[in-house]
Design a protein around this motif. Structure first.
Motif, short mmCIF file in Angstrom:
data_model
loop_
_atom_site.label_atom_id
_atom_site.label_comp_id
_atom_site.label_asym_id
_atom_site.label_seq_id
_atom_site.Cartn_x
_atom_site.Cartn_y
_atom_site.Cartn_z
N LYS A 94 16.05 63.63 -50.72
CA LYS A 94 17.23 62.89 -50.28
C LYS A 94 18.38 63.03 -51.27
O LYS A 94 19.55 63.23 -50.88
CB LYS A 94 16.88 61.42 -50.08
N GLY A 97 20.82 66.59 -51.57
CA GLY A 97 21.93 66.97 -50.71
C GLY A 97 21.64 68.16 -49.83
O GLY A 97 22.46 68.55 -48.99
N ILE A 98 20.47 68.78 -49.99
CA ILE A 98 20.09 69.95 -49.20
C ILE A 98 19.49 69.46 -47.87
O ILE A 98 18.56 68.65 -47.87
CB ILE A 98 19.08 70.82 -49.95
N PRO A 99 20.00 69.94 -46.75
CA PRO A 99 19.48 69.48 -45.46
C PRO A 99 18.06 69.96 -45.19
O PRO A 99 17.70 71.07 -45.57
CB PRO A 99 20.47 70.07 -44.44
N ASP A 100 17.27 69.10 -44.54
CA ASP A 100 15.88 69.43 -44.19
C ASP A 100 15.15 70.01 -45.39
O ASP A 100 14.52 71.07 -45.32
CB ASP A 100 15.84 70.40 -43.00
N ALA A 101 15.24 69.32 -46.51
CA ALA A 101 14.74 69.85 -47.78
C ALA A 101 13.23 69.70 -47.89
O ALA A 101 12.62 68.75 -47.38
CB ALA A 101 15.41 69.12 -48.94
N GLY A 263 29.51 72.99 -49.77
CA GLY A 263 28.23 72.38 -49.49
C GLY A 263 27.20 72.64 -50.56
O GLY A 263 27.46 73.34 -51.56
N ARG A 286 15.84 74.55 -48.55
CA ARG A 286 15.82 74.37 -47.11
C ARG A 286 14.45 74.76 -46.58
O ARG A 286 13.80 75.67 -47.09
CB ARG A 286 16.89 75.22 -46.44
#
Length: 428
Positions: A94, A97-101, A263, A286
């Motif tokens: 969380k 900041g990386i999506p779907d980490a 990003g 990711r």
């Protein structure tokens, strides 16, 4: 006792295992921002075991968590469900900041960077890696192969083809005389030219602030500009946050956030401070990158229960006590104090850094020629005055590295600055 231990050290450990000081010291215990040696001398610690003691020595909240976990189970490997590992991974994913980490834990920053290279080269089907000049990413065979600092690269053999990019050092090199805007533009043009002459790389790996390199950094936004060029070509960006992570720079939680207009990175690596002295490292990526491996893998010691307990307690303390904010406030005062000192010392070429990550580069007065002898002399004088600091730099180790625990208070910052003042003036 120390002399006997030094002899024993030399008889059984490698000659290349570096020791600080003409008379090396044995640190026996610590508390807060202070440590003691075996002779009973007390030191203010401005290096934290190479940026690893991030919060404080002997912090009760962490020692209690480790002790309680040790009383239950210390280790089981990743072959079994591990509640502390899952809980820490959830929090780091969380925060990244990386999506779907996805998060994979290791035992060190070297191993974390080694894992990131494995993932990037597998995902991209390329063994070409871009790295920064003056960089350092660890001591494994693959990470040494991407290290751009001659003093820490013992072999030119590597499983990777490494190409080095301009930009990690603002005040040296062919673009040093440009203003920040033109510096970034020139580095981007150089990157584009480089990409036009090579097979498509797997990734660029970069420290937002170069650690072993002497706490050098580019202007804000450089890596965002690089990311735009790389993204067009499918090349991954790996942010090596082993030294910059967890709020040390004060202004941001991660170093990449100073370059964040495009990003988050595709991957980030971490270690050092999260364990506050326990062996914790890891990679955040990711999901499609993390899951690209087509064979089994585990980590015997990565994510073991006792280190995860330490990491959870340490991260909780860091966030609840706003140590990032403290690094910004106290670090800002310390940098200004050191710049005032440096203005009176001709041997100081530059004071740089952010938060509680500060470098003082020394050169022969009136020139840009590095002065490693002066750096060693200041290191010794600071110890004599009761202060422990580090060394680094890509030009013969001519930079002093200052990175105290993030709980440093104003009085301790002033005390350390006064000792450094005397140490620096002693070389005039």
């Amino acid at each position: 006792m120390t002399d006997d231990l030094l002899g024993r050290h030399r008889s059984v450990l490698p000659d290349w295992l570096a020791l600080y000081y003409e008379q090396p010291i044995e640190i026996t215990h610590g508390e807060g921002r202070h440590v003691w040696d075996s002779e009973g001398n007390r030191y203010l610690d401005f290096f934290g075991g190479i940026l690893t003691t991030m919060t404080a020595h002997a912090l009760p909240e962490i020692t209690k968590a480790v002790s309680e976990q040790a009383g239950r189970i210390v280790h089981s490997s990743t072959l079994y469900l591990n509640r502390p590992m899952v809980e820490l991974a959830e929090r780091i994913a969380k925060l990244s900041g990386i999506p779907d980490a996805r998060v994979f834990f290791t035992t060190s920053g070297t191993e974390a960077n080694d894992t990131a290279l494995l993932l990037a080269t597998t995902y991209r089907r390329s063994n070409t890696v871009l790295a920064m000049r003056n960089s350092y990413h660890g001591r494994s065979f693959s990470s040494v192969g991407i290290t751009g600092n001659r003093g820490w690269s013992p072999t030119s053999l590597s499983p990777l083809q490494t190409l080095y990019v301009h930009g990690g050092v603002r005040t040296r090199g062919p673009f040093a005389d440009l203003d920040d805007h033109d510096f970034v533009a020139a580095c981007v043009d150089d990157l584009k030219d480089l990409l036009g002459h090579t097979r498509p790389p797997a990734a660029l790996i970069a420290e937002p602030i170069q650690g072993v390199g002497g706490f050098t950094s580019p202007p804000d936004g450089l890596y965002a500009a690089f990311r735009e060029v790389l993204h067009e070509r499918g090349v991954l960006w790996i942010a090596d946050e082993v030294q910059t992570g967890w709020g040390r720079t004060g202004e941001h939680f991660w170093g990449w956030q100073a370059h964040g207009r495009s990003g988050p990175p595709d991957m980030l690596t971490f270690a050092k401070g999260i364990g506050n002295g326990m062996s914790v490292g890891g990679v955040v990526a990711r999901s499609e990158i993390m899951n690209c491996l087509d064979s089994h893998s585990i980590s015997t010691f990565g994510g073991t229960q006792i280190t995860m307990a330490a990491g959870l307690a340490n991260l909780t303390y860091l966030l609840e006590h706003d140590l990032q904010g403290n690094a910004r406030r106290v670090g800002g005062l310390l940098i200004e104090r050191l710049r005032a000192v440096a203005a009176q010392v001709p041997a100081v070429r530059e004071v740089r850094g952010r938060g509680l990550m500060i470098g003082i580069e020394l050169s022969r007065p009136g020139t840009d020629e590095a002065d490693p002898e002066a750096a060693s002399a200041v290191l010794e004088a600071a110890r004599e005055g009761g202060l422990l600091i580090g060394k680094g730099g890509g030009h013969n180790t001519s930079a002093l590295r200052i990175a105290p625990p993030l709980s440093l208070n104003v009085a301790e910052a002033e005390e350390g600055a006064e000792i450094l003042d005397r140490a620096l003036r002693s070389i005039r």
